[in-house]
Write an enzyme that holds these catalytic residues in place. Structure first.
Site, PDB file in Angstrom:
ATOM      1  N   HIS A 104       7.902  -7.581  -3.739  1.00  0.00           N
ATOM      2  CA  HIS A 104       7.252  -6.289  -4.032  1.00  0.00           C
ATOM      3  C   HIS A 104       6.789  -5.584  -2.753  1.00  0.00           C
ATOM      4  O   HIS A 104       7.152  -4.412  -2.538  1.00  0.00           O
ATOM      5  CB  HIS A 104       6.081  -6.504  -4.990  1.00  0.00           C
ATOM      6  CG  HIS A 104       5.197  -5.315  -5.157  1.00  0.00           C
ATOM      7  ND1 HIS A 104       5.630  -4.121  -5.705  1.00  0.00           N
ATOM      8  CD2 HIS A 104       3.881  -5.118  -4.822  1.00  0.00           C
ATOM      9  CE1 HIS A 104       4.628  -3.249  -5.701  1.00  0.00           C
ATOM     10  NE2 HIS A 104       3.562  -3.832  -5.173  1.00  0.00           N
TER      11      HIS A 104
ATOM     12  N   HIS B  96      -0.210  -4.801   2.029  1.00  0.00           N
ATOM     13  CA  HIS B  96      -1.180  -4.075   1.203  1.00  0.00           C
ATOM     14  C   HIS B  96      -1.855  -4.932   0.136  1.00  0.00           C
ATOM     15  O   HIS B  96      -2.937  -4.586  -0.352  1.00  0.00           O
ATOM     16  CB  HIS B  96      -0.529  -2.839   0.561  1.00  0.00           C
ATOM     17  CG  HIS B  96       0.375  -3.122  -0.601  1.00  0.00           C
ATOM     18  ND1 HIS B  96       1.711  -3.413  -0.445  1.00  0.00           N
ATOM     19  CD2 HIS B  96       0.132  -3.161  -1.938  1.00  0.00           C
ATOM     20  CE1 HIS B  96       2.255  -3.602  -1.632  1.00  0.00           C
ATOM     21  NE2 HIS B  96       1.321  -3.457  -2.558  1.00  0.00           N
TER      22      HIS B  96
ATOM     23  N   GLU C 149      -6.450  -8.561  -1.018  1.00  0.00           N
ATOM     24  CA  GLU C 149      -6.900  -8.657  -2.410  1.00  0.00           C
ATOM     25  C   GLU C 149      -6.422  -9.946  -3.075  1.00  0.00           C
ATOM     26  O   GLU C 149      -7.169 -10.577  -3.830  1.00  0.00           O
ATOM     27  CB  GLU C 149      -6.396  -7.452  -3.213  1.00  0.00           C
ATOM     28  CG  GLU C 149      -6.844  -7.479  -4.664  1.00  0.00           C
ATOM     29  CD  GLU C 149      -6.271  -6.327  -5.472  1.00  0.00           C
ATOM     30  OE1 GLU C 149      -6.830  -6.038  -6.535  1.00  0.00           O
ATOM     31  OE2 GLU C 149      -5.264  -5.736  -5.035  1.00  0.00           O
ATOM     32  N   ASP C 150      -5.178 -10.353  -2.810  1.00  0.00           N
ATOM     33  CA  ASP C 150      -4.564 -11.423  -3.606  1.00  0.00           C
ATOM     34  C   ASP C 150      -4.336 -12.739  -2.863  1.00  0.00           C
ATOM     35  O   ASP C 150      -3.816 -13.685  -3.455  1.00  0.00           O
ATOM     36  CB  ASP C 150      -3.205 -10.939  -4.156  1.00  0.00           C
ATOM     37  CG  ASP C 150      -3.371  -9.783  -5.132  1.00  0.00           C
ATOM     38  OD1 ASP C 150      -4.449  -9.661  -5.721  1.00  0.00           O
ATOM     39  OD2 ASP C 150      -2.420  -8.998  -5.288  1.00  0.00           O
TER      40      ASP C 150
ATOM     41  N   ASP D 220       3.694   1.949  -3.929  1.00  0.00           N
ATOM     42  CA  ASP D 220       3.354   0.752  -4.698  1.00  0.00           C
ATOM     43  C   ASP D 220       3.501   1.013  -6.193  1.00  0.00           C
ATOM     44  O   ASP D 220       4.102   0.223  -6.934  1.00  0.00           O
ATOM     45  CB  ASP D 220       1.916   0.342  -4.346  1.00  0.00           C
ATOM     46  CG  ASP D 220       1.385  -0.765  -5.256  1.00  0.00           C
ATOM     47  OD1 ASP D 220       1.931  -1.873  -5.207  1.00  0.00           O
ATOM     48  OD2 ASP D 220       0.419  -0.502  -5.998  1.00  0.00           O
TER      49      ASP D 220
ATOM     50  N   ASP E  23      17.184  26.804 -18.192  1.00  0.00           N
ATOM     51  CA  ASP E  23      17.409  26.260 -16.847  1.00  0.00           C
ATOM     52  C   ASP E  23      17.397  24.737 -16.858  1.00  0.00           C
ATOM     53  O   ASP E  23      16.577  24.099 -16.219  1.00  0.00           O
ATOM     54  CB  ASP E  23      16.391  26.811 -15.850  1.00  0.00           C
ATOM     55  CG  ASP E  23      14.964  26.718 -16.366  1.00  0.00           C
ATOM     56  OD1 ASP E  23      14.782  26.198 -17.479  1.00  0.00           O
ATOM     57  OD2 ASP E  23      14.056  27.153 -15.655  1.00  0.00           O
TER      58      ASP E  23
END
Length: 713
Positions: A48, A72, A76-77, A139, A259
């Site tokens: 990911h 990123h 946190e993880d 993300d 359109d």
């Protein structure tokens, strides 16, 4: 799993000077931290962050943003900490990773007030470095691409959050391609039947017309060559959600959309844009009112382009956008163009706006605003807006969102002018205050000393600034009136559960809801900032809500004096659930109008006749007639099936009138007895979904006000 060399190679394609060692170290660090973790699909989790980094590399972003994408989720993880990231990769990257972590921890799909507070925090955090949002959008994009691995309820939650927050945020930042993909993937989860229907009709259209896009592209290229204009021409079909949204907002069936296809002409300079426009208008007939010049009047996110709609092959309308290469880069990537590279160097795109300016202005404007719902409403308006430019009598330009009214114009000039507005002239002609302004119009606001904002203005205004100012003035100027109305609403809500709205109960409600005193609670209820049932729930949380309680016809409307009767206006046919206002009438009591009724203009200079009204909460009887204009195909059994569909929704057809009969279609007016607005929308939905219904809409007849005396509520 892709090796680091693949990512580095993609970055080097646009930035040969990239710090390959930094990218490789971040790759190895992220892989190590996420070792042993897996996604819902069963893949190693680190696939990911790699995918997010690849998406940002496709946007040609700088090394710091790419590294942030790889890291990123580490803080946190995993066991990684802010200090460890700062030590390994520097403070700039650690701050970016920390910013993404904080955004991820926000529960953006919670209740409305909580959502508003989280929105506030989101903008406060990202106003320091917009690259945090770029990483978060990438993300979310990858998570939506792989959403099928999630549980169904999680898919719905993430899709709703994407549709409400992240897609419009991407659009407001000019990242249109990402916005369209996010919307369409969320649409696939939230309304798969509608999306399938659009795709099925689109495939059917392609079978009928053949490869019309390729032929039109060839036609445009030929016109460019005739004039010696160097240009790239591209054609594309619009996304299913974009088509669906246009069908809903314009209340058109698929067959009537003009359109579905869009074409882009990319030229070498601005002058060639206008030459290309001239060539297209010489070759095809331009559709009046469908030309927009966003080059001379750019959107606030930096978007520049010429838009025109013409009647192309077989009289099919097509939209053409004309822009330069630099304009196209901003149109595709938005604020990301600020950090992008070209030929190995950071380039300053002359059309890319300062991405910090919008965020900073928004956070400053509402930093001290105590009303969370006002803040959320203003943010959504800011993000969804498409702009119009109007002029003051002195020639100054006022920028407003599409759908703005003279009231919004007045408040954009100055709050004092907005508060004292009595009427307005557009291009020299007096118009109602709810008139929707168009590009290029000149607006003159007429004011008077002593004039004060009215309750109905909240629904007329379209901008967050105007709505906030109106509500603030209403709270200050009409506090006693709101307290009186609020007391009646609260008393009725307490009566519905066989309780009394005593002073003690109101003081308890004020404490539980964080209000200063009981009068503040009553004033907020009277000004529609707080629901009466929420006051009841704060005191008696265990009692059942009042929605299911049957409403007596004589008590359907709140705000009418004891000696007055209330009658629904036949011109606009208001139903419970719609915002309403009353007009006193000798011999008729109070006539109840929908807030957007055209006939209210007749009473604009008679404010003493206006009465604040609300519908009683609960289950209303089946006695609210609404007229519906339906066009159906002239085939055997179609009319019978339409009547059956309405009956299946527990609605009743009280009258039916044919307006037009043609060999291939019928147009008729149906009078349908309904309970409330939700019931009406349910009926409209089943009618719109039927393949033999070409068009359906609400029918209102302003002339019926004088011709009829109205039906009793």
């Amino acid at each position: 799993m892709q090796p680091a060399d693949d990512l580095i190679g993609r970055i080097r394609a646009y930035n040969p000077h990239t710090d390959a060692d930094l990218i490789a170290r971040a790759y190895d660090f992220g892989k190590e931290m996420h070792d042993g973790q897996f996604r819902h699909s069963g893949e190693p989790y680190f696939t990911h962050p790699i995918a997010v980094a690849m998406l940002l590399a496709d946007q040609r972003l700088d090394d710091a943003t790419i590294v942030t994408a790889l890291l990123h989720d580490t803080v946190e993880d995993t066991r990684a900490s802010y200090a460890r990231v700062a030590e390994e990769f520097g403070t700039e990257i650690a701050e970016l990773v920390d910013g993404v972590t904080k955004l991820t921890q926000l529960q953006l799909s919670s209740s409305e007030t909580k959502q508003a507070e989280n929105f506030r925090k989101l903008f406060m955090a990202t106003s320091r470095d917009i690259r945090v949002v770029l990483v978060k959008l990438a993300d979310r994009l990858h998570n939506m691409r792989t959403i099928k691995a999630m549980k169904p309820e999680k898919q719905v939650q993430k899709s709703r959050e994407t549709m409400d927050i992240f897609a419009p945020l991407a659009g407001r930042m000019g990242m249109q391609s990402i916005r369209e993909e996010l919307e369409d993937m969320a649409f696939h989860v939230l309304n798969p039947e509608a999306r399938t229907s659009v795709i099925r009709r689109f495939v059917s259209l392609q079978k009928e017309t053949g490869d019309v896009m390729e032929r039109i592209v060839g036609d445009i290229e030929l016109e460019m060559k005739k004039l010696g204009i160097e240009a790239e021409v591209h054609g594309r079909a619009k996304k299913p959600y974009s088509i669906w949204r246009k069908m809903q907002t314009k209340q058109l069936s698929f067959s009537r959309l003009s359109d579905i296809y869009g074409f882009r002409v990319i030229t070498k300079d601005e002058g060639e844009c206008y030459r290309a426009l001239g060539a297209i208008h010489q070759r095809w007939r331009a559709v009046p009112g469908r030309f927009k010049d966003y080059i001379s009047q750019p959107k606030s996110n930096g978007y520049r382009s010429l838009h025109t709609t013409v009647s192309g092959r077989n009289a099919r309308r097509v939209e053409v956008q004309i822009r330069t290469r630099a304009m196209h880069e901003v149109a595709e990537t938005g604020v990301a163009a600020t950090w992008s590279y070209r030929d190995g160097e950071r380039v300053e795109n002359p059309f890319a706006v300062d991405p910090f300016e919008w965020m900073s202005q928004l956070t400053e404007r509402f930093q001290d605003e105590g009303d969370h719902e006002d803040f959320l409403e203003a943010v959504k308006l800011e993000m969804y807006q498409d702009q119009v430019f109007c002029f003051t009598p002195k020639g100054d330009v006022i920028k407003l969102p599409r759908g703005a009214t003279p009231l919004d114009f007045a408040y954009a000039v100055h709050t004092r002018i907005g508060n004292q507005t009595v009427s307005a002239k557009v291009d020299g002609i007096r118009v109602p205050l709810w008139t929707r302004l168009k590009n290029g119009q000149s607006v003159e606001v007429i004011t008077a000393e002593g004039q004060r904002p009215q309750v109905t203005w909240v629904d007329i205004a379209a901008t967050g600034r105007a709505k906030a100012a109106i509500r603030r003035s209403l709270r200050e100027e009409d506090r006693e009136r709101f307290i009186k109305l609020g007391r009646e609403l609260v008393r009725t809500a307490f009566d519905a559960i066989d309780k009394q709205a005593t002073n003690k109960a109101l003081r308890m409600a004020a404490t539980n809801l964080g209000a200063a005193d009981a009068d503040e609670i009553l004033a907020r209820v009277g000004s529609s900032d707080l629901l009466a049932r929420d006051v009841v729930a704060s005191v008696y949380p265990d009692l059942s809500p009042t929605e299911g309680k049957e409403v007596e016809p004589r008590r359907a409307v709140i705000g009418v004096e004891a000696n007055q009767s209330a009658q629904r206006a036949p011109c606009c046919q208001p139903v419970p659930g719609e915002r309403i206002v009353g007009i006193t009438d000798k011999g008729r009591g109070v006539v109840v109008h929908a807030i957007d009724c055209e006939n209210l203009a007749l009473y604009e200079d008679q404010p003493h006749r206006w009465v604040d009204l609300h519908w009683q909460e609960g289950r209303h009887p089946l006695n609210n007639t609404v007229s519906v204009d339906v066009t159906i195909s002239n085939d055997a059994g179609v009319l019978g099936r339409i009547c059956t569909l309405i009956g299946e929704q527990s609605a009743n057809i009280s009258d039916l009138r044919f307006v037009d009969r043609k060999p291939d279609f019928y147009r008729l007016i149906l009078d349908i007895d309904l309970r409330d607005l939700e019931h009406f929308l349910a009926v409209m939905t089943v009618l719109e979904a039927d393949s033999n219904v070409a068009e359906v809409g609400r029918h209102r007849d302003p002339s019926r006000l004088a011709a009829e005396t109205g039906a009793a509520v």
